[in-house]
Design a protein around this motif. Structure first.
Motif, PDB file in Angstrom:
ATOM      1  N   GLU A   3       0.835  -1.195   0.000  1.00 59.45           N
ATOM      2  CA  GLU A   3       0.000   0.000   0.000  1.00 59.45           C
ATOM      3  C   GLU A   3       0.873   1.251   0.000  1.00 59.45           C
ATOM      4  OE1 GLU A   3      -3.154   0.394  -0.274  1.00 59.45           O
ATOM      5  OE2 GLU A   3      -3.605  -1.730  -0.404  1.00 59.45           O
ATOM      6  N   GLU A   4       1.992   1.192   0.748  1.00 57.61           N
ATOM      7  CA  GLU A   4       2.879   2.350   0.812  1.00 57.61           C
ATOM      8  C   GLU A   4       3.523   2.612  -0.537  1.00 57.61           C
ATOM      9  OE1 GLU A   4       6.932   3.736   3.193  1.00 57.61           O
ATOM     10  OE2 GLU A   4       5.797   1.972   3.857  1.00 57.61           O
ATOM     11  N   ARG A   5       3.966   1.549  -1.218  1.00 57.88           N
ATOM     12  CA  ARG A   5       4.559   1.707  -2.546  1.00 57.88           C
ATOM     13  C   ARG A   5       3.545   2.266  -3.535  1.00 57.88           C
ATOM     14  NH1 ARG A   5       6.636  -3.492  -2.012  1.00 57.88           N
ATOM     15  NH2 ARG A   5       5.190  -4.198  -3.612  1.00 57.88           N
ATOM     16  N   ARG A   6       2.301   1.759  -3.420  1.00 58.01           N
ATOM     17  CA  ARG A   6       1.269   2.164  -4.366  1.00 58.01           C
ATOM     18  C   ARG A   6       0.985   3.657  -4.269  1.00 58.01           C
ATOM     19  NH1 ARG A   6      -3.480  -1.196  -3.037  1.00 58.01           N
ATOM     20  NH2 ARG A   6      -1.991  -2.841  -3.495  1.00 58.01           N
ATOM     21  N   SER A   7       1.009   4.188  -3.056  1.00 56.60           N
ATOM     22  CA  SER A   7       0.642   5.581  -2.856  1.00 56.60           C
ATOM     23  C   SER A   7       1.689   6.530  -3.421  1.00 56.60           C
ATOM     24  CB  SER A   7       0.434   5.866  -1.362  1.00 56.60           C
ATOM     25  OG  SER A   7       1.660   5.705  -0.664  1.00 56.60           O
ATOM     26  N   ARG A   8       2.891   6.025  -3.684  1.00 54.41           N
ATOM     27  CA  ARG A   8       3.952   6.890  -4.182  1.00 54.41           C
ATOM     28  C   ARG A   8       3.877   7.085  -5.692  1.00 54.41           C
ATOM     29  NH1 ARG A   8       8.983   4.221  -0.820  1.00 54.41           N
ATOM     30  NH2 ARG A   8       8.337   4.928   1.249  1.00 54.41           N
ATOM     31  N   LEU A   9       3.084   6.302  -6.382  1.00 54.88           N
ATOM     32  CA  LEU A   9       2.978   6.406  -7.829  1.00 54.88           C
ATOM     33  C   LEU A   9       1.705   7.142  -8.230  1.00 54.88           C
ATOM     34  CD1 LEU A   9       4.044   2.827  -9.009  1.00 54.88           C
ATOM     35  CD2 LEU A   9       5.433   4.897  -8.982  1.00 54.88           C
ATOM     36  N   THR A  10       1.849   8.032  -9.214  1.00 56.04           N
ATOM     37  CA  THR A  10       0.660   8.668  -9.761  1.00 56.04           C
ATOM     38  C   THR A  10      -0.071   7.634 -10.616  1.00 56.04           C
ATOM     39  OG1 THR A  10       1.759   9.363 -11.801  1.00 56.04           O
ATOM     40  CG2 THR A  10       1.911  10.862  -9.898  1.00 56.04           C
ATOM     41  N   ASP A  13       1.888   6.968 -13.705  1.00 57.44           N
ATOM     42  CA  ASP A  13       3.102   6.183 -13.441  1.00 57.44           C
ATOM     43  C   ASP A  13       2.761   4.723 -13.166  1.00 57.44           C
ATOM     44  OD1 ASP A  13       4.738   8.353 -13.804  1.00 57.44           O
ATOM     45  OD2 ASP A  13       4.915   8.814 -11.660  1.00 57.44           O
ATOM     46  N   ARG A  14       1.665   4.499 -12.443  1.00 60.01           N
ATOM     47  CA  ARG A  14       1.267   3.119 -12.142  1.00 60.01           C
ATOM     48  C   ARG A  14       0.906   2.380 -13.426  1.00 60.01           C
ATOM     49  NH1 ARG A  14       2.507  -0.224  -8.547  1.00 60.01           N
ATOM     50  NH2 ARG A  14       1.917   1.181  -6.844  1.00 60.01           N
TER      51      ARG A  14
END
Length: 199
Positions: A3-10, A13-14
């Motif tokens: 979840e933390e990694r996911r929140s860092r990508l727009t 970008d995802r």
């Protein structure tokens, strides 16, 4: 952690990340084996998130094939600054390099024309048509009259060239210079055979 990694990508970008993972998958596997579950697993995201970006397995396949096709077209785009004969040779050399560096992706693209999805087949066909058009322009500059027979011959030769590249893709000993020379000889013979046709 996911979840933390996911929140860092727009979102953009995802999606780019997911498509890159899909294209990389093609290096070792046929397109039909790429499922939403497999894509999500490799990306470390939920299956629901993968569906959010692509809506369906077919949609994901189309996006991945489009990305792979565009990378091939970009890597092999003819150089407008070169004379037509040198332009053809240069494009074929870069084609050989792309196949060697991305053989799995190339094989999946070529085999994509056999996909059950008509959109995927159309994407692959578009690249063939574009490559044939590049050749038609170059030969036109060399004085070859643009006829129906020449266009048919060039489209057929593009398919032939793909099969040649497929045949040598797994052969690390194949010589790129000899490969390009073979393709140039067959291309010239194909154009010569078709230029006087009444078709």
């Amino acid at each position: 952690m996911p979840e933390e990694r996911r929140s860092r990508l727009t979102p953009e970008d995802r999606r780019t990340q997911l498509m890159a993972i899909g294209v990389n998958f093609l290096a070792d596997h046929p397109l039909d084996e790429l499922t939403m579950d497999e894509l999500a697993r490799r990306a470390g995201v939920s299956r629901a998130l993968a569906f959010h970006y692509f809506e369906s397995k077919q949609g994901m396949h189309r996006a991945v094939v489009t990305t792979a096709r565009d990378s091939l077209l970009h890597a092999t785009a003819p150089r407008a600054d070169l004379p037509p004969r040198e332009r053809i040779d240069d494009t074929l050399r870069r084609f050989a390099i792309f196949v060697r560096d991305h053989r799995g992706t190339f094989l999946s693209l070529v085999r994509g024309v056999a996909s059950s999805d008509p959109t995927v087949r159309a994407l692959v066909d578009e690249s063939r048509e574009l490559n044939a058009e590049h050749l038609r322009v170059a030969f036109g500059e060399l004085g070859i009259v643009d006829t129906r027979a020449v266009r048919m011959a060039l489209r057929a030769w593009v398919a032939f060239a793909e099969e040649v590249f497929v045949s040598v893709a797994a052969d690390d000993l194949a010589d790129d210079a000899e490969l390009v020379a073979l393709l140039v000889r067959t291309l010239d013979a194909t154009v010569a055979a078709s230029r006087d046709s009444a078709l």
